[in-house]
Scaffold this active site. Structure first.
Site, PDB file in Angstrom:
ATOM      1  N   LYS A  11       0.846  -1.205   0.000  1.00 22.56           N
ATOM      2  CA  LYS A  11       0.000   0.000   0.000  1.00 22.56           C
ATOM      3  C   LYS A  11       0.872   1.241   0.000  1.00 22.56           C
ATOM      4  O   LYS A  11       2.007   1.236   0.488  1.00 22.56           O
ATOM      5  CB  LYS A  11      -0.956   0.032   1.201  1.00 22.56           C
ATOM      6  CG  LYS A  11      -0.308   0.199   2.585  1.00 22.56           C
ATOM      7  CD  LYS A  11      -0.035   1.643   2.996  1.00 22.56           C
ATOM      8  CE  LYS A  11       0.891   1.689   4.193  1.00 22.56           C
ATOM      9  NZ  LYS A  11       1.618   2.859   4.454  1.00 22.56           N
ATOM     10  N   ASP A 141      -3.125  -1.167   9.143  1.00 24.67           N
ATOM     11  CA  ASP A 141      -3.148  -1.238   7.677  1.00 24.67           C
ATOM     12  C   ASP A 141      -3.696  -2.567   7.150  1.00 24.67           C
ATOM     13  O   ASP A 141      -3.821  -2.747   5.941  1.00 24.67           O
ATOM     14  CB  ASP A 141      -1.717  -1.093   7.108  1.00 24.67           C
ATOM     15  CG  ASP A 141      -1.097   0.255   7.405  1.00 24.67           C
ATOM     16  OD1 ASP A 141      -1.853   1.223   7.618  1.00 24.67           O
ATOM     17  OD2 ASP A 141       0.146   0.342   7.417  1.00 24.67           O
TER      18      ASP A 141
END
Ligand code: ATP
Length: 307
Positions: A11, A141
């Site tokens: 990410k 996350d």
């Protein structure tokens, strides 16, 4: 013996707004995540006890990745088994391409991949809602690594909702050979007194919906950048090199030290990566031995092999 392989993406944060530290020690975030085409593959197989192996592609240094129960993939497996009241174990094999401690959430990708892989291996059919909740207990996350795409993250980043994104963006990923601790960057952020009022980045949402790289370049933002550069002034050189290589924008990935360069398209990304590869360091050889080109957004954790 049945094996399941799940692929999960790295990410990046197109916007990383960081509020002051909360009472529980976490910082409130308003962040826009994007999943990019750099992946770890996680393979699981039933076993008598938990075990994890890590194989790396290319020159990646994974010596910091623990091979015991503290590996986040094992923590994920145990959490899923506990959620279902099961006493089952597995061997988890991680094929790592996501640079470690680079602000690309490789550990979170492995955790998300392990959840999806074991859910399939054990035929648990865990609801999306429960998977996201378990993911959130493992790390801020991890829920995003499950859903992928482009998403707005609030809370401490674990509350995610998809964002309209019409772009096919191309990023040049410039890892650094020396990792940077996320905790150290947040501590420096607090020491500098930088915590600000959080806001939803509306202009960034417009740029994503409009698929315009020039507008997107103007709206990329990372609150942690000053703190990371304070700890690692050498990172300023990389930003300057990215700008000189003709990218639309340079963006620090999460807490760093990886930099991202936004390119116009795949050809432009290759061109920027090539120019960066030509930058010579103080010692003999290139300053950037590993430079990757990656598209975004891409899918979250998904099964690629079930055999
Ligand atoms: P964070 O997710 O904390 O922002 P990051 O994205 O910068 O971190 P990661 O690659 O996720 O970096 O690794 C952070 C640390 O997590 C590593 O230095 C390592 O000690 C630990 N770790 C535990 N399990 C894993 C894993 N499966 N893969 C990578 N790192 C792991």
């Amino acid at each position: 013996m049945t094996t399941v392989t799940v692929r999960a993406p790295a990410k990046i944060n197109l916007h990383l707004g960081v509020g002051p530290a909360r009472e529980d020690g976490y910082h409130a975030l308003a962040t826009v995540y994007q999943a990019i085409g750099v992946y770890d593959d996680v393979t699981v197989v039933e076993a008598d006890d938990w075990a994890v192996t890590v194989n790396v592609t290319g020159d990646l240094d994974a010596s910091d990745v623990p091979l015991d129960d503290s590996n986040i993939a094992i923590r994920a497996g145990r959490a899923l088994a506990a959620h279902h009241g099961l006493d089952r174990r597995a061997r988890v094999e991680i094929a790592k391409s996501i640079p470690v401690a680079g602000g690309l959430a490789g550990g979170s990708a492995d955790a998300a991949a392990t959840l999806v892989a074991l859910d399939r291996l054990w035929d648990l059919r865990t609801s999306d809602e429960d998977l996201l909740r378990i993911a959130g207990t493992l790390g801020s996350d991890v829920p995003f690594a499950l859903i992928g795409g482009t998403a707005y993250g609030t809370g401490r980043g674990e509350l995610v909702e998809p964002v309209a994104d019409a772009g096919e963006w191309w990023w040049v990923v410039v890892p650094n050979t020396v990792g940077l601790s996320t905790a150290a960057v947040y501590a420096q952020y607090d020491a500098l007194g930088l915590g600000e009022h959080l806001r939803a980045p509306e202009a960034l949402f417009d740029a994503l919906a409009g698929a315009d790289p020039v507008r997107l370049a103007e709206e990329l933002h990372n609150d942690l950048e000053p703190a990371a550069l304070d700890l690692r002034p050498d990172l300023c050189q990389t930003r300057a090199d990215i700008e000189a290589a003709g990218a639309h924008a340079a963006l620090l990935s999460g807490s760093g030290p990886t930099w991202l360069a936004l390119a116009r398209d795949a050809d432009h990304a290759r061109d920027v990566a090539g120019r960066l590869g030509e930058q010579m360091g103080e010692q003999l050889g290139t300053r950037y031995p590993v430079v990757l080109c990656a598209p975004g957004p891409v899918a979250g954790a998904h099964v690629v092999t079930y055999a």
